[in-house]
Design a protein around this motif. Structure first.
Motif, PDB file in Angstrom:
ATOM      1  N   LYS A   7      40.523   9.418   3.213  1.00  0.00           N
ATOM      2  CA  LYS A   7      41.895   9.805   2.847  1.00  0.00           C
ATOM      3  C   LYS A   7      41.893  10.667   1.592  1.00  0.00           C
ATOM      4  N   ASP A   8      40.879  10.479   0.767  1.00  0.00           N
ATOM      5  CA  ASP A   8      40.696  11.308  -0.424  1.00  0.00           C
ATOM      6  C   ASP A   8      39.247  11.198  -0.876  1.00  0.00           C
ATOM      7  N   ASN A  28      38.502  17.440  -0.017  1.00  0.00           N
ATOM      8  CA  ASN A  28      38.961  18.607  -0.773  1.00  0.00           C
ATOM      9  C   ASN A  28      37.783  19.269  -1.471  1.00  0.00           C
ATOM     10  N   ASP A  29      37.915  20.561  -1.688  1.00  0.00           N
ATOM     11  CA  ASP A  29      36.821  21.347  -2.267  1.00  0.00           C
ATOM     12  C   ASP A  29      36.444  20.888  -3.675  1.00  0.00           C
ATOM     13  N   ALA A  30      37.429  20.501  -4.483  1.00  0.00           N
ATOM     14  CA  ALA A  30      37.137  20.115  -5.865  1.00  0.00           C
ATOM     15  C   ALA A  30      36.239  18.880  -5.911  1.00  0.00           C
ATOM     16  N   ASP A  31      36.541  17.872  -5.123  1.00  0.00           N
ATOM     17  CA  ASP A  31      35.713  16.664  -5.119  1.00  0.00           C
ATOM     18  C   ASP A  31      34.354  16.923  -4.472  1.00  0.00           C
ATOM     19  N   ILE A  32      34.314  17.771  -3.465  1.00  0.00           N
ATOM     20  CA  ILE A  32      33.035  18.135  -2.843  1.00  0.00           C
ATOM     21  C   ILE A  32      32.142  18.834  -3.868  1.00  0.00           C
ATOM     22  N   VAL A  49      33.017  10.386  -5.200  1.00  0.00           N
ATOM     23  CA  VAL A  49      33.857  11.093  -6.167  1.00  0.00           C
ATOM     24  C   VAL A  49      35.305  11.020  -5.705  1.00  0.00           C
ATOM     25  N   ARG A  50      36.189  10.694  -6.623  1.00  0.00           N
ATOM     26  CA  ARG A  50      37.631  10.666  -6.345  1.00  0.00           C
ATOM     27  C   ARG A  50      38.371  11.293  -7.507  1.00  0.00           C
ATOM     28  N   GLY A  51      39.252  12.212  -7.198  1.00  0.00           N
ATOM     29  CA  GLY A  51      40.061  12.831  -8.238  1.00  0.00           C
ATOM     30  C   GLY A  51      39.245  13.525  -9.308  1.00  0.00           C
ATOM     31  N   MET A  88      38.328   4.787  -0.160  1.00  0.00           N
ATOM     32  CA  MET A  88      38.744   6.144   0.226  1.00  0.00           C
ATOM     33  C   MET A  88      39.205   6.197   1.674  1.00  0.00           C
ATOM     34  N   GLY A  89      39.100   5.087   2.393  1.00  0.00           N
ATOM     35  CA  GLY A  89      39.566   5.039   3.776  1.00  0.00           C
ATOM     36  C   GLY A  89      38.473   4.960   4.818  1.00  0.00           C
TER      37      GLY A  89
END
Length: 130
Positions: A7-8, A28-32, A49-51, A88-89
């Motif tokens: 989910k994130d 999302n690209d930033a966390d990747i 990684v989250r946020g 994260m789901g």
């Protein structure tokens, strides 16, 4: 990528059969990108990684595959990584083991390699887009 049900956040690892390059799945690209940076800083390992922050990590500095920590420390960090993946789901029993086999190119159908996305049945590169 489907099946991880994130989910994130992002999950990353340098345990990526057969070539053991970096493999990351995320929402999302930033966390990747942050996961890739964290793996580089660890000199190999597994991360959640989250946020934009590292929620859990296990350094594997020996060839990106082996820890130099104690068994107890490794178990604790693996438990934390799996807990973060669940938060994260992700409903997979062993998300990092699953992630490590996504790049194992001999097993069909589609595989991620350092050469791109490979159709392991037709033995050729394929597009990322449908």
């Amino acid at each position: 990528m489907r099946g991880f049900q994130l989910k994130d956040g992002a999950l990353g690892s340098t345990v990526a059969h057969d070539a053991h390059n970096v493999v990351v799945v995320g929402t999302n690209d930033a966390d990747i990108c942050r996961a890739i940076q964290a793996l580089e800083q660890l000199q190999g390992g597994q991360v959640a990684v989250r946020g934009g922050r590292i929620a859990a990590e296990l350094g594997l500095p020996v060839a990106g595959l082996v820890s130099d920590g104690s068994l107890e420390e490794v178990i604790e960090r693996l438990d934390a990584l799996n807990a973060e993946a669940r938060a994260m789901g992700c409903k997979l029993e062993a998300p990092f083991m699953t992630l490590s086999f996504l790049s194992l190119s001999p097993i069909p159908e589609l595989k991620l390699t350092d050469q791109g996305l490979i159709d392991a049945v037709k033995l050729c590169k394929t597009t990322l887009f449908v």
